[in-house]
Scaffold this active site. Structure first.
Site, PDB file in Angstrom:
ATOM      1  N   TRP A  10     -20.577 -37.297  54.394  1.00  0.00           N
ATOM      2  CA  TRP A  10     -19.406 -38.173  54.583  1.00  0.00           C
ATOM      3  C   TRP A  10     -18.176 -37.683  53.827  1.00  0.00           C
ATOM      4  O   TRP A  10     -17.058 -37.787  54.324  1.00  0.00           O
ATOM      5  CB  TRP A  10     -19.752 -39.625  54.231  1.00  0.00           C
ATOM      6  CG  TRP A  10     -20.675 -40.205  55.261  1.00  0.00           C
ATOM      7  CD1 TRP A  10     -21.941 -40.657  55.068  1.00  0.00           C
ATOM      8  CD2 TRP A  10     -20.417 -40.341  56.671  1.00  0.00           C
ATOM      9  NE1 TRP A  10     -22.486 -41.061  56.259  1.00  0.00           N
ATOM     10  CE2 TRP A  10     -21.585 -40.888  57.261  1.00  0.00           C
ATOM     11  CE3 TRP A  10     -19.325 -40.062  57.496  1.00  0.00           C
ATOM     12  CZ2 TRP A  10     -21.684 -41.154  58.627  1.00  0.00           C
ATOM     13  CZ3 TRP A  10     -19.429 -40.324  58.860  1.00  0.00           C
ATOM     14  CH2 TRP A  10     -20.589 -40.865  59.409  1.00  0.00           C
ATOM     15  N   ASP A  29     -14.693 -43.645  48.196  1.00  0.00           N
ATOM     16  CA  ASP A  29     -15.268 -44.174  49.436  1.00  0.00           C
ATOM     17  C   ASP A  29     -16.486 -45.001  49.023  1.00  0.00           C
ATOM     18  O   ASP A  29     -17.523 -44.458  48.619  1.00  0.00           O
ATOM     19  CB  ASP A  29     -15.676 -43.024  50.361  1.00  0.00           C
ATOM     20  CG  ASP A  29     -16.428 -43.515  51.599  1.00  0.00           C
ATOM     21  OD1 ASP A  29     -16.574 -44.737  51.774  1.00  0.00           O
ATOM     22  OD2 ASP A  29     -16.863 -42.661  52.398  1.00  0.00           O
ATOM     23  N   LYS A  68     -22.371 -52.609  56.012  1.00  0.00           N
ATOM     24  CA  LYS A  68     -23.474 -52.544  55.046  1.00  0.00           C
ATOM     25  C   LYS A  68     -23.346 -53.775  54.128  1.00  0.00           C
ATOM     26  O   LYS A  68     -23.689 -54.863  54.562  1.00  0.00           O
ATOM     27  CB  LYS A  68     -23.462 -51.220  54.304  1.00  0.00           C
ATOM     28  CG  LYS A  68     -23.423 -49.998  55.270  1.00  0.00           C
ATOM     29  CD  LYS A  68     -23.418 -48.704  54.537  1.00  0.00           C
ATOM     30  CE  LYS A  68     -22.859 -47.544  55.349  1.00  0.00           C
ATOM     31  NZ  LYS A  68     -23.708 -47.083  56.433  1.00  0.00           N
TER      32      LYS A  68
HETATM   33  N1  PMP Z   1     -18.573 -43.055  54.347  1.00  0.00           N
HETATM   34  C1  PMP Z   1     -19.820 -43.440  54.009  1.00  0.00           C
HETATM   35  C2  PMP Z   1     -20.245 -43.377  52.579  1.00  0.00           C
HETATM   36  C3  PMP Z   1     -20.698 -43.901  54.994  1.00  0.00           C
HETATM   37  O1  PMP Z   1     -21.938 -44.279  54.650  1.00  0.00           O
HETATM   38  C4  PMP Z   1     -20.264 -43.960  56.335  1.00  0.00           C
HETATM   39  C5  PMP Z   1     -21.139 -44.473  57.442  1.00  0.00           C
HETATM   40  N2  PMP Z   1     -22.448 -44.610  57.222  1.00  0.00           N
HETATM   41  C6  PMP Z   1     -18.968 -43.530  56.634  1.00  0.00           C
HETATM   42  C7  PMP Z   1     -18.148 -43.097  55.609  1.00  0.00           C
HETATM   43  C8  PMP Z   1     -18.437 -43.545  58.040  1.00  0.00           C
HETATM   44  O2  PMP Z   1     -18.130 -44.858  58.379  1.00  0.00           O
HETATM   45  P1  PMP Z   1     -17.584 -45.263  59.809  1.00  0.00           P
HETATM   46  O3  PMP Z   1     -18.689 -45.052  60.782  1.00  0.00           O
HETATM   47  O4  PMP Z   1     -17.253 -46.712  59.628  1.00  0.00           O
HETATM   48  O5  PMP Z   1     -16.396 -44.451  60.113  1.00  0.00           O
END
Ligand code: PMP
Length: 382
Positions: free
Chosen positions: A124, A193, A217
């Site tokens: 991520w 994040d 989450k």
């Molecule tokens: N950052 C983290 C730490 C995540 O766990 C996730 C999704 N699991 C994301 C970003 C991406 O999120 P999104 O699908 O809402 O764009």
């Protein structure tokens, strides 16, 4: 850096936390969208038909009406309280998940000839970096890919390019099962994040210029993100952007610049209120540690049958990952676990193995059952 005392398990936490799912429901270890407290789901069900006795359902409320305004303000207030930030911080909701914010960050804060930098500890954070690299000049401050994302950086083990507009890191690495136990110390504006760890433990938001967290989450419904940002930081963004892309404009419009994702915002508000009701991040951290230790212990006590590359000192309390010696045994594990009522354990497609995502609302008893199941499975298949 290890969990602070406040983040360590002492005993099974209070019965305020979900223990078992009600009849017909299963243990849902999904990484996201993920399981929610049943009391929140029941309240949503009621509000869908008639929100607070006004004869209009939650999805049908005008976002300019007094009732929705109250719900929005309550949601912001609960998130502000859970984060523990003062009036120098804006707390607001924006449409879209974390990937949307990954795209908006460079557009807002990195101009021509300027840079930003990224601590890369996961799929991520790499995504955040590569999205920014498409349109702006950004750098990698810590290259976790080179060590297969087995850990986060130790104190000072990352570059801080002079003048960088921000340093981004991923607080909890959802796919890799690692976590930062404290925000990295830096003189650069820090962006966290918090998509998979928001309100899961006492956390110093004031060390950050901005913390972003997508729903799905610990905040419930997907489709929106919570932003907690220092007002002077978001005010420093370029004005040469359409308003809908600017963080500050969303904050100034009280999360209603246009028609917002009203349902997701209400759900996030209810989740933040539930967070406070069960004792806030401090109580939640103890409960999460207890749950996670049951499963990490099952990994460690399996005589090597289960393994995972994450270094012990930075293991996540929210995403516990493990694999067996063979991919076909992993598939058997996932199938057998389902027949025991344990669902959603298949690991991320890029990481393989299994992943137990046990966010704030995941029931305690599900972790006890999984640990037991892991022991039995290892005995039979080891
Ligand atoms: N950052 C983290 C730490 C995540 O766990 C996730 C999704 N699991 C994301 C970003 C991406 O999120 P999104 O699908 O809402 O764009």
């Amino acid at each position: 850096m290890t969990p602070t005392a406040a983040m360590q398990a002492t005993s099974p936490a209070s019965t305020l936390f979900p223990q078992t799912p009600s009849k017909g429901r299963v243990y849902n270890f999904s990484a996201g969208p993920a399981c929610m407290p049943e009391c929140v789901l029941e309240q949503i069900r009621e509000e869908l038909i008639d929100c607070r006795g006004g004869g209009i359902g939650l999805l049908e409320l005008s976002h300019r009406g007094a009732l929705y305004e109250a719900l929005n303000n309550e949601a912001e207030a609960a998130c502000r309280k859970a984060a523990g930030v003062g009036s120098d911080y804006a707390v607001f909701f924006m449409p879209g998940g974390a990937t949307v914010q990954f795209g908006l960050l460079p557009l807002n804060f990195v101009g021509e000839g300027e840079t930003a930098t990224y601590i890369d500890t996961s799929i991520w954070s790499y995504k955040a970096y590569t999205e920014a690299a498409r349109c702006r000049n950004v750098s990698v401050a810590f290259d976790g890919r080179a060590i297969k994302y087995a850990r986060v950086p130790k104190k000072g083990e990352f570059a801080e390019p002079a003048g960088a507009k921000y340093l981004l890191y991923c607080q909890n690495n959802t796919v890799e099962g690692t976590t930062f136990w404290a925000p990295p110390e830096t003189t650069l504006p820090l962006i966290g994040d918090a998509t998979s760890d928001i309100f899961s433990r006492p956390w110093d938001f004031t060390k950050h210029a901005m913390v972003l967290a997508a729903g799905q989450k610990n905040l419930g419904a997907s489709g929106a993100s919570l932003i907690i940002a220092r007002k002077d930081f978001i005010a420093s963004a370029t004005t040469k952007l359409p308003t809908i892309l600017r963080f500050e404009d969303h904050a100034n419009a009280g999360s209603r610049l246009n028609t917002p994702p009203t349902f997701a915002v209400r759900v996030m508000g209810l989740m933040a209120e539930w967070t406070l009701k069960v004792g806030g991040p401090t109580a939640i951290a103890k409960n999460n540690a207890y749950k996670a230790n049951l499963i990490w212990d099952a990994v460690d006590n399996s005589g090597g049958f289960y393994s995972w590359p994450a270094e012990k000192w930075c293991r996540s309390h929210l995403n516990v990952c493990f694999k067996t010696p063979k991919a076909d045994l992993d598939a058997k594990f996932v199938a057998d676990a389902e027949s025991h009522g344990l669902f959603g354990l298949l690991g991320h497609r890029e990481a393989g193995g299994m992943r137990a995502s046990i966010y704030n609302a995941f029931p305690v008893h599900g972790c006890e059952l999984l640990a037991q199941f892991m022991g039995d499975f290892a005995k039979k298949n080891g």
